[in-house]
Every structure is written in structure tokens, then in C-alpha cells.
Design an enzyme around this catalytic site. Structure first.
Site, PDB file in Angstrom:
ATOM      1  N   LEU A 239       1.056  -1.243   0.066  1.00  0.00           N
ATOM      2  CA  LEU A 239      -0.001  -0.044   0.039  1.00  0.00           C
ATOM      3  C   LEU A 239       0.771   1.245   0.134  1.00  0.00           C
ATOM      4  O   LEU A 239       1.739   1.213   0.934  1.00  0.00           O
ATOM      5  CB  LEU A 239      -0.844   0.116   1.315  1.00  0.00           C
ATOM      6  N   SER A 240       0.719   2.071  -1.031  1.00  0.00           N
ATOM      7  CA  SER A 240       1.487   3.343  -1.143  1.00  0.00           C
ATOM      8  C   SER A 240       2.862   3.324  -0.980  1.00  0.00           C
ATOM      9  O   SER A 240       3.409   2.595  -2.014  1.00  0.00           O
ATOM     10  CB  SER A 240       0.904   4.216   0.115  1.00  0.00           C
TER      11      SER A 240
END
Length: 274
Positions: free
Chosen positions: A107-108
Site C-alpha cells: 500500500l502506497s
């Protein structure tokens, strides 16, 4: 000897602090079946932040979560590190856990680590899920006004501040669930390490995957929100063009809808991994 054997006297406790690669890494293991899924979190966040996603995934799937140095319960590294080193540490950690082939979700900021891990471990990484992420310094950036809010980890320790900026920073469901975002951040262990956060910022400031995306041969699911102020959705389209075996899933949410709207997105990830 695996971690399961080393900590057998802890009565089934599945959270450990493991010495590996010169670091002490806090890891949580949910034992299950099939290929284990490794979760790589966003900048500054401990593994508790991903709890809503874990709760919505197949309860029988084995899942490994961990805190990078300087986040959650992992002490900060005495030296600055980069993504190649972190990917090596992650590989050593999985070996210590007795884990072989894995699927990896990032994530990210964690998406950068996931990409690097896939590059360095082509035979060990089966499938790759990249959520609200990009290609590092060579990408289309978000608004400077938005990115300025990410220069410190204040949002992880000040719930009023986190709630007030959640919509502008994360977009999507965070517009109406700022208080829920703040509560989620407060569940972390030892959130807001300035040294750890700085190390993560610096690691991201000198890394890019753009020239090597064609070398990532794993089946890859790209999950991107059309209302993501941090990682504009055009980055997902670029990655989809350059990754040889990519599938793009767009949704109308924002940067962290994978946790604030996990009920909608977890089935997409589960179907891809099956």
C-alpha cells in the site's frame, strides 16, 4: 528453526520481534492455508492500520504483517536504509519464519517495497498487488499542498489533526470518515517515530521502479482510486502499460479506501489471489 518453534512457549501468541539483517522487526503471523500473503504498509504506519483489510480477506489465508524499522514496534535503524536493503531484510524475515513462496501486497509507500521485493525475488514472489502506489521519484506527483501534509508523522499521534486533514489528504471515503481514520491510527503501537519517518521519506526520495517495470514478470493487480490526492490515478495507468502481466482495477475512492472501504475492495484482491 522457524519462529513458530522458537516461540512455541508463548501459548500461541502470533506477534513476535525477530532479529534479522541487523534490525529487530515486529511481525504478526496469521497461520492458514495456501500461499501466504505478505502485507507492506504505507509510510509511518504500523501493521495495525491494515486490520480492516485483514478482517475482510479469506479467514483461511495465511497472512504476514510487519513493521519496517522505525514504525510500530520495530526500533528505528541506526543508519539510513533504502528499498533494496529492506527487500533483503524482508526476504530474510520470511526465511526465518519458515516461509517460501509468497504473494505480496503493498500500500502506497509499501507498494515501492513490494515492487523491489518482486524484482529481487522473482522465484519467491508469486503474485503482486499494488494499491494506491506509484514508481517513486519518477512519477506524476500529487498536489504540493497535499504532499506538504505528509512531511511529518503528526497525523499518527494527534487524532484531531488526523481527522481534520483526512479528507483532503486521502480523498475517497476519508472525506466522511475522518474520525474513523484517526481512531485507526491510534491503534498503532508507538506511532509517530520522527527518525523512522525520516528514514522512510529519504528511502522514497532516491528510488524509482519506472525503468525496470518491464522486468517485473509476476501477475500483478493494480488497485487505484480515482479520488486519490497523493497518488494521481494516471500513475496506475502508466504502471499498467509497463508491467508485462498487469490487471488494473479502478474504484471511485481514495488513497486508503483499502482500509476505510475494505468490504468493497478485499473481494477484488481475494479473487485475484485465487
Amino acid at each position: 528453526m522457524s519462529v513458530t518453534e522458537l516461540f512455541a512457549d508463548r501459548g500461541g501468541d502470533d506477534t513476535y520481534v525477530v532479529p534479522v539483517g541487523g534490525q529487530r522487526i515486529r511481525v504478526k503471523v496469521r497461520r492458514g492455508t495456501g500461499v501466504p500473503l505478505v502485507l507492506c504498509n504505507g509510510i509511518g504506519a504500523g501493521f495495525e492500520v491494515l486490520e480492516p483489510l485483514v478482517d475482510k480477506l479469506d479467514p483461511e489465508r495465511a497472512i504476514v504483517r510487519f513493521d519496517v524499522p522505525g514504525t510500530g514496534g520495530s526500533p528505528a535503524s541506526p543508519l539510513q536504509y533504502g528499498f533494496p536493503y529492506l527487500a533483503w531484510v524482508l526476504g530474510r524475515l520470511l526465511t526465518t519464519l519458515g516461509t517460501g513462496v509468497v504473494d505480496v501486497l503493498g500500500l502506497s509507500w509499501g507498494g515501492a517495497l513490494a515492487q523491489q521485493f518482486a524484482l529481487q525475488n522473482p522465484s519467491r514472489c508469486r503474485r503482486l498487488v499494488l494499491v494506491a502506489t506509484g514508481t517513486g521519484v519518477l512519477m506524476v506527483p500529487g498536489s504540493p499542498r497535499v504532499l506538504a501534509k505528509m512531511l511529518t508523522p503528526r497525523r499518527f499521534t494527534d487524532p484531531d489533526y488526523a481527522a481534520s486533514i483526512a479528507g483532503d489528504l486521502y480523498g475517497g471515503t476519508a472525506h466522511r470518515r475522518g474520525d474513523d481514520v484517526a481512531k485507526l491510527f491510534l491503534q498503532q503501537l508507538h506511532a509517530g517515530s520522527l527518525v523512522g519517518y525520516l528514514h522512510q521519506l529519504l528511502a522514497g526520495s532516491v528510488w524509482t521502479s519506472l525503468p525496470v517495470l518491464p522486468l517485473i514478470r509476476q501477475q500483478t493487480l493494480i488497485v487505484a482510486g480515482t479520488d486519490d490526492p497523493i497518488i494521481p490515478v494516471v500513475n496506475a495507468h502508466i504502471m499498467n502499460r509497463l508491467l508485462p502481466n498487469a490487471t488494473l482495477h479502478l474504484h471511485s475512492g481514495g488513497h486508503i479506501d483499502i482500509v476505510t472501504n475494505a468490504g468493497a475492495l478485499a473481494p477484488v484482491i481475494g479473487a485475484f489471489l485465487r
